[in-house]
Design an enzyme around this catalytic site. Sequence first.
Site, PDB file in Angstrom:
ATOM      1  CG  ASP A  65      -1.621   0.649   1.334  1.00 29.64           C
ATOM      2  OD1 ASP A  65      -2.369   1.023   0.844  1.00 29.64           O
ATOM      3  OD2 ASP A  65      -2.200   1.893   2.549  1.00 29.64           O
ATOM      4  CB  THR A  98      -2.054   5.721  -1.749  1.00 31.13           C
ATOM      5  OG1 THR A  98      -2.014   4.738  -1.598  1.00 31.13           O
ATOM      6  CG2 THR A  98      -2.673   6.152  -1.657  1.00 31.13           C
TER       7      THR A  98
HETATM    8  P1  ADP Z   1      -2.666   1.607  -6.463  1.00 35.51           P
HETATM    9  O1  ADP Z   1      -1.864   2.517  -4.210  1.00 35.51           O
HETATM   10  O2  ADP Z   1      -2.401   3.233  -6.726  1.00 35.51           O
HETATM   11  O3  ADP Z   1      -4.178   2.008  -6.365  1.00 35.51           O
HETATM   12  P2  ADP Z   1      -2.331  -0.690  -6.632  1.00 35.51           P
HETATM   13  O4  ADP Z   1      -0.570  -1.806  -6.690  1.00 35.51           O
HETATM   14  O5  ADP Z   1      -3.963  -0.792  -5.527  1.00 35.51           O
HETATM   15  O6  ADP Z   1      -2.005   1.266  -6.812  1.00 35.51           O
HETATM   16  O7  ADP Z   1      -2.844  -1.063  -8.598  1.00 35.51           O
HETATM   17  C1  ADP Z   1      -4.241  -0.655  -8.857  1.00 35.51           C
HETATM   18  C2  ADP Z   1      -3.607  -0.430 -10.329  1.00 35.51           C
HETATM   19  O8  ADP Z   1      -4.161  -1.667 -11.033  1.00 35.51           O
HETATM   20  C3  ADP Z   1      -5.429   0.125 -10.855  1.00 35.51           C
HETATM   21  O9  ADP Z   1      -4.346   0.706 -12.568  1.00 35.51           O
HETATM   22  C4  ADP Z   1      -5.778  -0.380 -11.109  1.00 35.51           C
HETATM   23  O10 ADP Z   1      -6.435  -0.480 -12.444  1.00 35.51           O
HETATM   24  C5  ADP Z   1      -4.687  -2.280 -11.753  1.00 35.51           C
HETATM   25  N1  ADP Z   1      -5.236  -3.881 -11.968  1.00 35.51           N
HETATM   26  C6  ADP Z   1      -5.767  -4.019 -10.937  1.00 35.51           C
HETATM   27  N2  ADP Z   1      -6.317  -4.985 -11.560  1.00 35.51           N
HETATM   28  C7  ADP Z   1      -5.817  -5.631 -12.097  1.00 35.51           C
HETATM   29  C8  ADP Z   1      -5.767  -6.525 -13.220  1.00 35.51           C
HETATM   30  N3  ADP Z   1      -7.068  -7.739 -13.269  1.00 35.51           N
HETATM   31  N4  ADP Z   1      -5.158  -6.076 -14.832  1.00 35.51           N
HETATM   32  C9  ADP Z   1      -4.951  -5.033 -15.327  1.00 35.51           C
HETATM   33  N5  ADP Z   1      -5.002  -3.943 -14.410  1.00 35.51           N
HETATM   34  C10 ADP Z   1      -4.781  -3.916 -12.567  1.00 35.51           C
END
Ligand code: ADP
Length: 563
Positions: A65, A98
Amino acid sequence: MCAQLGGQPIFIMKEGTERTRGKDAMQNNIAAAKVIAEAVRTSLGPRGMDKMLVDQFGDVVITNDGATILKEIDVQHPAAKMMVEVAKTQDSEVGDGTTTSVILAGEFLKRAEKLLEQKIHPTVIVEGFRKASEKAIEILESISVQSGIDDHKGLKNAAMTCMSSKIVSESKEMLAELCIDAITAVAEQNENGEWVADIDKIQIQKKQGEMIDDTKLIKGIILDKEVVSPGMPKTIKDAKVLLLQSALEIEKTEFDSKLQITSPDQIQAFLDEEEKMLKTMADKIEAVGANVVICQKGIDDMVQHFLTKAGIMAVRRVKKSDLEKLAQATGGKLLNGLDDITPESLGNAGLVEERKIMGDSWLFIEECTNPKSVVILIRGGTELVIDEVERAIHDALCVVRDVVEDQKLVGGGGAPELETAVQLRKYASTLGGREQLAVEVFADSLDIIPKTLAENAGLDQIDILMKLRAAHQKGNVFAGFNLENGEIQNNMTDVNVAEPTVVKIQAIKSATEACSMILRIDDVIAGVKSSSADMPPGGMPPGMGGMGGMGGMPGMGGYPGMM
Ligand code: ADP
Ligand code: MG
C-alpha cells in the site's frame, strides 16, 4: 549568511542556515521527489511486489500500500515530504490510488525537468500542467459509466480490482461482498437525495486465528470485554441495555475523613448501610427492567453480586467511544448516574452474547434497533497478515463508498490514463506554443501507469503501449491490459476490472498540485535544527547583528547572563 554594507557584513540569518537557490534547488527537489516515486513504483498493480519495512524498534510491516509504505519510511528531504503528502491526501480523500498518485507526481517532475533544460520557464510549465489537469478531469468524467448503490456488479468489480493487488487477492470475492454489505448497511440518503456512506460507522476488530476467509460482518457491535461475574447469564435475548457512564460503586471522598467508632455495633451498622446503598443501585436497575448493564467505570463486587442474583448481565470499563456507538445502535441514552434512569432511557438489542474467540471472551451486541452500525471481524493466521487484510478492507470500503457517493466508474488496468493521454494530445494541438509542449508532456506522463503495470508483470512496455494506443485510437476508451491473463482487452469492464472515477481524478489532482508546488520553488532555506545550546528566541539584542564576526560566536546563548 550575510549581505555586505559598506564593507561591513550584515548577518541576516542564523549561523549554520543552509541555502540552495535557483537551478540547484530545483534539481535537488526534483531528484528527491523522483526517489520517492521510484521507491513505490515496483508495488503498483496486481503483479506488484510487497515491501517489508522494519522500524527502529524492529517492528515489521509487510505491505504494498503506497500510503503505508511512505508513512513508515522516515523521509527527511522537504520535497520528498511533499510527495508523502500526496499519498496521504489521496488516502484521506478517496482511500485508494496512493501508489498511482505518487508515481504520477514523480513522472510529471521527471518530464518537467526536461522542459526546464529546454529553457522553458517553470511558470509556463505550471500553467500548462494546470490546463492539462483540468482537461484530464473533464475527459475522465466524460468516459465514465454510471454506477451507484444499486449497481451490485459495478461495486463488486471496483472492490475486487482494488483488492487484487493485495495479499488478500485469493479471498477478494468474498471480501468484496462483505465490504458492499457493510457500506450498504451504513449508507443513507441526505435531504438532497444524495447517497452518503460514513466509513467511521463501520467498526473494525481484529483477532488472530483461523483464516482470512473466516472474516465476518456482524450487524451490531463487538466489545473486547467479558461479563464481569461468572454467575451472570452469558446470553440475553431481547436485551434492554443500560448504558452507564458513572461507576456502580460508593464514591470515595476527596479528602481523608476519620470515623470515630466506639463499639462493634457501629462497624456493623456502617457496613450494613454501605451494603444497602449498593443494593439500592442494583434494585433500581432491576426495577426499570434492564437486563444488560454496560458501564464505562467500575462495578463494586457487592453490586455484581446483586445483579447476578437478579439475572442481569454486566460489563465494566468499556471505552467511551464504544458506549457512544452503542447509544447510536441501540437507541439508548448515556446516563451519568442512576437518578434519571427510566425504561425509555434503555437501549434495545435482539441478542447480547459473550462468545469465546481464541481463548478471549468478547461481547457481541447484535440485532440492534438501528442497524446502521456494523463490525467487520478480521481473522487471519498471523498479525502481519491481519494488518494487511485491514488495509485492504479499508481501501475496498473506501472504493465502494466512492462509487456509492459519486456513482461513476471507469475501466482499470491503465485504460483511463491511456484514453486521457490520447484525448489530451488532441487538445494540445489546439493550443500551440510552449503551453502545447507542456500539455503534451503531461499527456506523455500519464502513460507511466500502463507502462509500470506491464513492467511489474515482466512484460515488454513499449510493445504493449503501442497495441493499447492503437486500440484507443479506434475508440475503445477502456482498452487496457488484463494482468490476470496477460491479454489486451478492448474493454476492461468486460473482465471485471473497474475503478471509481474519483480515485483517478484525485490522483491527477494531487499529483499535479505537488508537482506545481515543487516547480515553483527556486530557493530552499533550511534553518539550523534547534537544540538546547541554541540561542533562546530574542536572546540576541538587535544591535548585535552588526557586530561583525560576533554572530558566529558559538555557545553565546548558553551564557547565563544573557538568559
Ligand atoms: P494504488 O495504490 O495506486 O491503488 P495498486 O497497487 O492498488 O495501486 O494498483 C492499482 C492499479 O492496478 C490500477 O491502475 C488498477 O487498474 C490496476 N489493476 C488492478 N487489477 C488489475 C487487473 N486485473 N488487470 C490490470 N490492471 C489491474
Ligand atoms: Mg489500490
